[in-house]
Design a protein around this motif. Structure first.
Motif, mmCIF file in Angstrom:
data_model
loop_
_atom_site.group_PDB
_atom_site.id
_atom_site.type_symbol
_atom_site.label_atom_id
_atom_site.label_comp_id
_atom_site.label_asym_id
_atom_site.label_seq_id
_atom_site.Cartn_x
_atom_site.Cartn_y
_atom_site.Cartn_z
ATOM 1 N N VAL A 135 6.431 41.388 5.035
ATOM 2 C CA VAL A 135 5.921 41.645 3.684
ATOM 3 C C VAL A 135 6.933 42.492 2.927
ATOM 4 C CG1 VAL A 135 4.115 42.794 2.344
ATOM 5 C CG2 VAL A 135 3.500 41.527 4.405
ATOM 6 N N GLU A 136 7.389 41.992 1.787
ATOM 7 C CA GLU A 136 8.325 42.770 0.972
ATOM 8 C C GLU A 136 7.566 43.859 0.224
ATOM 9 O OE1 GLU A 136 11.980 42.055 -2.209
ATOM 10 O OE2 GLU A 136 10.598 40.419 -1.736
ATOM 11 N N MET A 137 8.005 45.119 0.400
ATOM 12 C CA MET A 137 7.288 46.238 -0.211
ATOM 13 C C MET A 137 8.180 47.469 -0.269
ATOM 14 S SD MET A 137 3.713 47.972 1.040
ATOM 15 C CE MET A 137 4.529 49.181 2.094
ATOM 16 N N ASP A 138 8.059 48.204 -1.351
ATOM 17 C CA ASP A 138 8.777 49.472 -1.527
ATOM 18 C C ASP A 138 7.735 50.575 -1.608
ATOM 19 O OD1 ASP A 138 10.280 51.648 -2.257
ATOM 20 O OD2 ASP A 138 11.085 50.768 -4.096
ATOM 21 N N VAL A 139 7.687 51.446 -0.599
ATOM 22 C CA VAL A 139 6.644 52.479 -0.583
ATOM 23 C C VAL A 139 6.777 53.470 -1.731
ATOM 24 C CG1 VAL A 139 6.266 52.360 1.909
ATOM 25 C CG2 VAL A 139 7.894 54.030 0.990
ATOM 26 N N ALA A 140 7.960 53.537 -2.339
ATOM 27 C CA ALA A 140 8.162 54.467 -3.459
ATOM 28 C C ALA A 140 7.556 53.934 -4.758
ATOM 29 C CB ALA A 140 9.651 54.745 -3.652
ATOM 30 N N SER A 141 7.006 52.729 -4.725
ATOM 31 C CA SER A 141 6.400 52.124 -5.911
ATOM 32 C C SER A 141 4.950 51.760 -5.634
ATOM 33 C CB SER A 141 7.175 50.859 -6.304
ATOM 34 O OG SER A 141 6.428 50.058 -7.195
ATOM 35 N N ALA A 170 8.751 46.246 4.287
ATOM 36 C CA ALA A 170 10.007 46.929 3.951
ATOM 37 C C ALA A 170 10.593 46.253 2.710
ATOM 38 C CB ALA A 170 10.999 46.870 5.112
ATOM 39 N N ARG A 171 11.686 46.823 2.209
ATOM 40 C CA ARG A 171 12.342 46.258 1.022
ATOM 41 C C ARG A 171 13.272 45.104 1.378
ATOM 42 N NH1 ARG A 171 15.217 51.441 -1.271
ATOM 43 N NH2 ARG A 171 15.582 51.611 0.986
ATOM 44 N N ARG A 172 13.894 45.151 2.554
ATOM 45 C CA ARG A 172 14.926 44.168 2.901
ATOM 46 C C ARG A 172 14.304 42.951 3.576
ATOM 47 N NH1 ARG A 172 19.137 48.344 5.665
ATOM 48 N NH2 ARG A 172 17.206 48.927 6.713
ATOM 49 N N MET A 173 13.974 41.977 2.752
ATOM 50 C CA MET A 173 13.235 40.812 3.236
ATOM 51 C C MET A 173 14.069 39.984 4.208
ATOM 52 S SD MET A 173 10.146 39.921 2.834
ATOM 53 C CE MET A 173 9.161 38.552 3.477
ATOM 54 N N ILE A 231 3.263 48.467 -3.611
ATOM 55 C CA ILE A 231 2.261 48.591 -2.548
ATOM 56 C C ILE A 231 1.019 47.782 -2.896
ATOM 57 C CG2 ILE A 231 0.643 50.192 -1.443
ATOM 58 C CD1 ILE A 231 2.874 52.304 -1.540
ATOM 59 N N ASP A 232 0.522 47.950 -4.118
ATOM 60 C CA ASP A 232 -0.687 47.224 -4.540
ATOM 61 C C ASP A 232 -0.483 45.716 -4.456
ATOM 62 O OD1 ASP A 232 -1.957 49.609 -5.033
ATOM 63 O OD2 ASP A 232 -1.617 49.571 -7.204
ATOM 64 N N GLU A 233 0.686 45.249 -4.901
ATOM 65 C CA GLU A 233 0.966 43.813 -4.877
ATOM 66 C C GLU A 233 1.048 43.294 -3.452
ATOM 67 O OE1 GLU A 233 4.228 40.548 -6.536
ATOM 68 O OE2 GLU A 233 4.547 42.687 -6.894
ATOM 69 N N ALA A 234 1.741 44.050 -2.581
ATOM 70 C CA ALA A 234 1.886 43.619 -1.194
ATOM 71 C C ALA A 234 0.530 43.520 -0.498
ATOM 72 C CB ALA A 234 2.799 44.583 -0.442
ATOM 73 N N THR A 266 9.635 58.841 -1.397
ATOM 74 C CA THR A 266 9.474 58.007 -0.197
ATOM 75 C C THR A 266 8.658 58.721 0.872
ATOM 76 O OG1 THR A 266 11.645 57.032 -0.647
ATOM 77 C CG2 THR A 266 10.714 56.680 1.547
ATOM 78 N N ASN A 267 9.086 59.924 1.237
ATOM 79 C CA ASN A 267 8.510 60.621 2.392
ATOM 80 C C ASN A 267 7.123 61.190 2.116
ATOM 81 O OD1 ASN A 267 11.113 60.120 3.204
ATOM 82 N ND2 ASN A 267 11.687 62.241 3.544
ATOM 83 N N CYS A 268 6.853 61.543 0.867
ATOM 84 C CA CYS A 268 5.555 62.139 0.519
ATOM 85 C C CYS A 268 4.686 61.171 -0.280
ATOM 86 C CB CYS A 268 5.754 63.434 -0.269
ATOM 87 S SG CYS A 268 6.641 64.729 0.611
ATOM 88 N N LYS A 269 5.155 60.794 -1.465
ATOM 89 C CA LYS A 269 4.328 59.960 -2.337
ATOM 90 C C LYS A 269 4.061 58.587 -1.726
ATOM 91 C CE LYS A 269 5.090 60.023 -6.792
ATOM 92 N NZ LYS A 269 5.835 59.972 -8.086
ATOM 93 N N GLY A 270 5.077 57.986 -1.101
ATOM 94 C CA GLY A 270 4.864 56.684 -0.470
ATOM 95 C C GLY A 270 3.850 56.758 0.651
#
Length: 248
Positions: A51-57, A31-34, A61-64, A105-109
């Motif tokens: 794990v800090e991650m933003d599914v909209a990016s 999630a984003r809120r660590m 995702i790749d970094e996480a 978020t809902n589709c691309k993530g």
């Protein structure tokens, strides 16, 4: 098994993490809120990895995923839980930015996460993807506009995964809840208007995050030859109304 849960810092995701860890499994909580993830990790112990991650990016995702410890990389279950609704205004009044955020978020993530983890599941001949849809994906209502459309996407994407994954041993499920309380969903949708959010659930006994987490766990622990295509859940206080008619 190792379970990867997106949107794990609150609501459904946090309860899913608790449920799987309680039954002896490892959970990657993304999630984003660590700060919230760290608190949840302290509660759940070594079987929970924040794990800090933003599914909209995609970059996030790749970094996480690249930073996961080697012993945590064989993901058995991906739960694409991260998602949100924004606004209840009619389509011609909603800011475009709200629509774009829901789609991102809902589709691309969801598809980016799936695309990242699916090949390894197919290579191993096992795995499960649980996508969090909504009854809004099947039943339109005023103010649902793009939120409902994103959840319809989730339903069709899940079914098409099933079409492609026949014989691979990899399963896919769309879990589509109705009215759920005890989460941030309505507070986010109504832009922090807590009083309005509370009214959504006034006088009701809605589904809870635990109901959704327990259902996810049941799906994930079925025999490997069983695929649940779709589960649509509603509380008994919710049903279907007449079509929307505007009278002069």
């Amino acid at each position: 098994m190792i379970v990867f849960v997106t949107g794990a810092s609150a609501g459904f995701g946090a309860e899913m993490a608790r449920t799987f860890v309680k039954h002896g499994h490892q959970v990657v909580m993304a999630a984003r809120r660590m700060d919230r993830l760290d608190a949840l990790a302290r509660e759940l112990g070594e079987s929970a990895l924040p794990v800090e991650m933003d599914v909209a990016s995609k970059e996030s995702i790749d970094e996480a995923l690249s930073m996961l410890p080697q012993s945590w990389r064989q993901i058995d279950v991906l739960i694409n839980n991260a998602g949100l609704a924004l606004n209840t205004l009619p389509a011609h009044q909603v800011p475009l930015a709200d629509w774009e955020t829901m789609i991102d978020t809902n589709c691309k993530g969801l598809v980016t996460m799936t695309h990242a983890l699916l090949p390894a599941m197919v290579e191993r001949g096992s795995g499960l993807i649980i996508n969090l849809g909504s009854v809004a994906g099947a039943y339109p209502y005023p103010g649902g506009n793009v939120y409902g459309a994103t959840k319809a996407f989730v339903e069709q994407f899940t079914l098409n995964l099933r079409a492609d994954l026949v014989g691979t041993g990899v399963r896919a499920t769309n879990l589509a809840p109705g009215l759920c309380g005890g989460t941030e969903f309505s507070n986010v949708r109504l832009k922090g208007d807590d009083a309005a959010a509370a009214k959504v659930y006034e006088g009701t006994t809605p589904l809870t995050a635990k109901d959704i987490a327990d259902t996810c766990y049941w799906i994930a622990t079925l025999p490997p030859h069983v695929n649940i295509n779709l589960i649509e859940m509603m509380p008994t206080c919710q049903g279907f109304g007449p079509l929307n008619i505007r009278r002069a």
